[in-house]
Design an enzyme around this catalytic site. Structure first.
Site, short mmCIF file in Angstrom:
data_model
loop_
_atom_site.label_atom_id
_atom_site.label_comp_id
_atom_site.label_asym_id
_atom_site.label_seq_id
_atom_site.Cartn_x
_atom_site.Cartn_y
_atom_site.Cartn_z
N ASN A 9 10.59 -25.31 21.06
CA ASN A 9 10.28 -26.43 20.15
C ASN A 9 11.12 -26.60 18.75
O ASN A 9 11.40 -25.68 18.00
CB ASN A 9 8.81 -26.21 19.43
CG ASN A 9 8.00 -27.01 18.63
OD1 ASN A 9 8.92 -27.60 17.91
ND2 ASN A 9 6.79 -27.27 18.55
N GLY A 11 11.31 -28.33 16.24
CA GLY A 11 10.28 -28.52 15.09
C GLY A 11 10.23 -27.10 14.32
O GLY A 11 10.55 -26.85 13.11
N ASP A 76 3.52 -18.01 17.57
CA ASP A 76 2.49 -19.08 18.20
C ASP A 76 1.55 -19.30 17.21
O ASP A 76 1.36 -18.76 16.20
CB ASP A 76 1.59 -18.18 19.24
CG ASP A 76 1.08 -18.81 20.16
OD1 ASP A 76 1.59 -19.47 21.29
OD2 ASP A 76 -0.11 -19.21 20.24
N SER A 77 1.61 -20.79 17.29
CA SER A 77 0.71 -21.35 16.24
C SER A 77 -0.25 -22.59 16.65
O SER A 77 0.10 -22.75 18.03
CB SER A 77 1.66 -21.84 15.21
OG SER A 77 2.75 -22.85 15.99
N PHE A 159 6.59 -32.08 12.62
CA PHE A 159 6.46 -32.30 14.02
C PHE A 159 4.85 -32.10 14.17
O PHE A 159 4.22 -31.70 13.21
CB PHE A 159 7.31 -31.44 14.75
CG PHE A 159 7.02 -29.71 14.51
CD1 PHE A 159 7.32 -29.19 13.24
CD2 PHE A 159 6.02 -29.22 15.46
CE1 PHE A 159 6.80 -27.84 13.26
CE2 PHE A 159 5.81 -27.66 15.24
CZ PHE A 159 6.12 -27.22 14.28
N TYR A 161 1.31 -31.80 14.62
CA TYR A 161 0.00 -32.79 14.09
C TYR A 161 0.48 -32.86 12.66
O TYR A 161 -0.55 -33.44 11.70
CB TYR A 161 -1.34 -31.77 14.14
CG TYR A 161 -1.67 -31.70 15.55
CD1 TYR A 161 -2.61 -32.40 16.07
CD2 TYR A 161 -1.16 -30.33 16.18
CE1 TYR A 161 -2.96 -32.08 17.54
CE2 TYR A 161 -1.50 -30.06 17.81
CZ TYR A 161 -2.52 -31.24 18.22
OH TYR A 161 -2.91 -30.82 19.43
N HIS A 187 1.58 -22.69 6.98
CA HIS A 187 1.03 -21.31 7.80
C HIS A 187 2.45 -20.47 8.35
O HIS A 187 2.45 -19.29 8.14
CB HIS A 187 0.30 -21.89 9.01
CG HIS A 187 0.87 -22.90 9.60
ND1 HIS A 187 1.25 -24.12 9.10
CD2 HIS A 187 1.20 -23.08 10.94
CE1 HIS A 187 1.79 -24.78 10.03
NE2 HIS A 187 1.81 -24.29 11.28
P1 ITT Z 1 6.94 -22.56 22.05
O1 ITT Z 1 5.96 -21.87 22.83
O2 ITT Z 1 8.18 -23.12 22.89
O3 ITT Z 1 7.03 -21.91 20.60
P2 ITT Z 1 5.22 -24.71 21.61
O4 ITT Z 1 5.07 -25.95 20.80
O5 ITT Z 1 4.31 -24.87 22.92
O6 ITT Z 1 6.51 -24.10 21.54
P3 ITT Z 1 2.68 -23.11 20.69
O7 ITT Z 1 2.37 -22.73 22.01
O8 ITT Z 1 2.81 -22.32 19.74
O9 ITT Z 1 4.37 -23.60 20.78
O10 ITT Z 1 2.00 -24.43 20.14
C1 ITT Z 1 2.35 -24.70 18.91
C2 ITT Z 1 1.74 -26.23 18.70
O11 ITT Z 1 0.86 -26.29 17.63
C3 ITT Z 1 2.63 -27.23 18.15
O12 ITT Z 1 3.26 -27.73 19.49
C4 ITT Z 1 1.87 -28.42 17.55
O13 ITT Z 1 1.20 -29.04 18.34
C5 ITT Z 1 1.08 -27.50 16.81
N1 ITT Z 1 1.67 -26.98 15.48
C6 ITT Z 1 2.02 -25.59 15.26
N2 ITT Z 1 2.90 -25.63 13.90
C7 ITT Z 1 2.56 -26.78 13.62
C8 ITT Z 1 3.28 -27.35 12.49
O14 ITT Z 1 3.76 -26.61 11.54
N3 ITT Z 1 2.95 -28.53 12.11
C9 ITT Z 1 2.27 -29.66 13.10
N4 ITT Z 1 1.77 -28.85 14.35
C10 ITT Z 1 1.82 -27.70 14.35
#
Ligand code: ITT
Length: 204
Positions: A9, A11, A76-77, A159, A161, A187
């Site tokens: 990701n 972002g 993971d977020s 990025f 939400y 966060h």
């Molecule tokens: P990786 O697993 O490759 O790191 P991913 O995007 O799939 O990429 P996650 O499974 O942790 O990662 O999902 C995180 C999602 O949560 C992310 O795609 C966003 O939709 C949301 N998210 C997390 N942090 C955010 C932020 O700071 N601002 C906006 N949305 C966020």
């Protein structure tokens, strides 16, 4: 020294670069890499089948550390919405389906909240950072950030939400805030701040 951020990701990569500059002294001369870098594009995809942010962060960090034999930081977020009993939660990146885009995820979220009045649109972001070396989980660190979900997208920064996540102190979405402001209160910033002493210990 190389440190790998176990993410595809961009972002997250941008924000991690900012947070390293903010919290880790520049004298350490760290080279931050991600899974989008050519050297690591052959790493098999990690299935995120844990039932918590922490479990998924640990899995991403430990598998990537074993594969690359480097120090790895995984994030993971996701977004937890109270009126939706915690959805999208750990499914945030694929809320609208396996190949979901940020726009598709936001559209689904706004539809589900269509009849929910302003005062009940409370939500928070969660980020768990896991740090691992080969065969060694070094630690996990959690950060949260509270706000509300708006009714329309606003702003172009960030990025995921960010265009619908409103901080009640400023009334602005994360996507309307300059990135240095988001990266002080998010966060991810809160988790990184907790992780920074441990990161420093391992790069000394
Ligand atoms: P990786 O697993 O490759 O790191 P991913 O995007 O799939 O990429 P996650 O499974 O942790 O990662 O999902 C995180 C999602 O949560 C992310 O795609 C966003 O939709 C949301 N998210 C997390 N942090 C955010 C932020 O700071 N601002 C906006 N949305 C966020």
């Amino acid at each position: 020294m190389n440190i790998i951020i176990a993410t595809h990701n961009q972002g997250k990569v941008r924000e991690m670069n900012f947070l390293f500059k903010e919290f880790i002294p520049q004298t350490y001369n760290i080279n931050l890499l991600s899974l989008n870098d050519n050297n690591y594009s052959c790493i098999p995809e990690i299935v995120e089948d844990g039932n918590s942010f922490k479990a998924n962060a640990i899995k991403k960090a430990t598998l990537t550390a074993n594969y690359t034999e480097q120090i790895v930081i995984a994030d993971d977020s996701g977004l937890v919405v109270d009126a939706l009993n915690g959805e999208p939660g750990i499914f945030s990146s694929r809320y609208a389906g396996e190949n979901a885009t940020d726009e598709g995820n936001i559209e689904k979220l706004l539809e589900k909240l269509n009849n929910v009045p302003k005062d009940f649109r409370t939500a928070h972001f969660v980020c768990v950072i896991a740090i691992a070396a080969p065969d060694n989980l070094i630690g996990t660190f959690e950060g949260k950030c509270y706000g509300m979900i708006g009714t329309e997208i606003k702003g172009n920064n960030g990025f995921g939400y960010d265009p619908v996540f409103i901080r009640t102190d400023s009334g602005k979405t994360f996507a309307e805030l300059p990135h240095d402001v988001k990266n002080k209160i998010s966060h991810r910033a809160r988790a990184f701040e907790k992780a920074s002493a441990t990161i420093e210990k391992y790069i000394k």
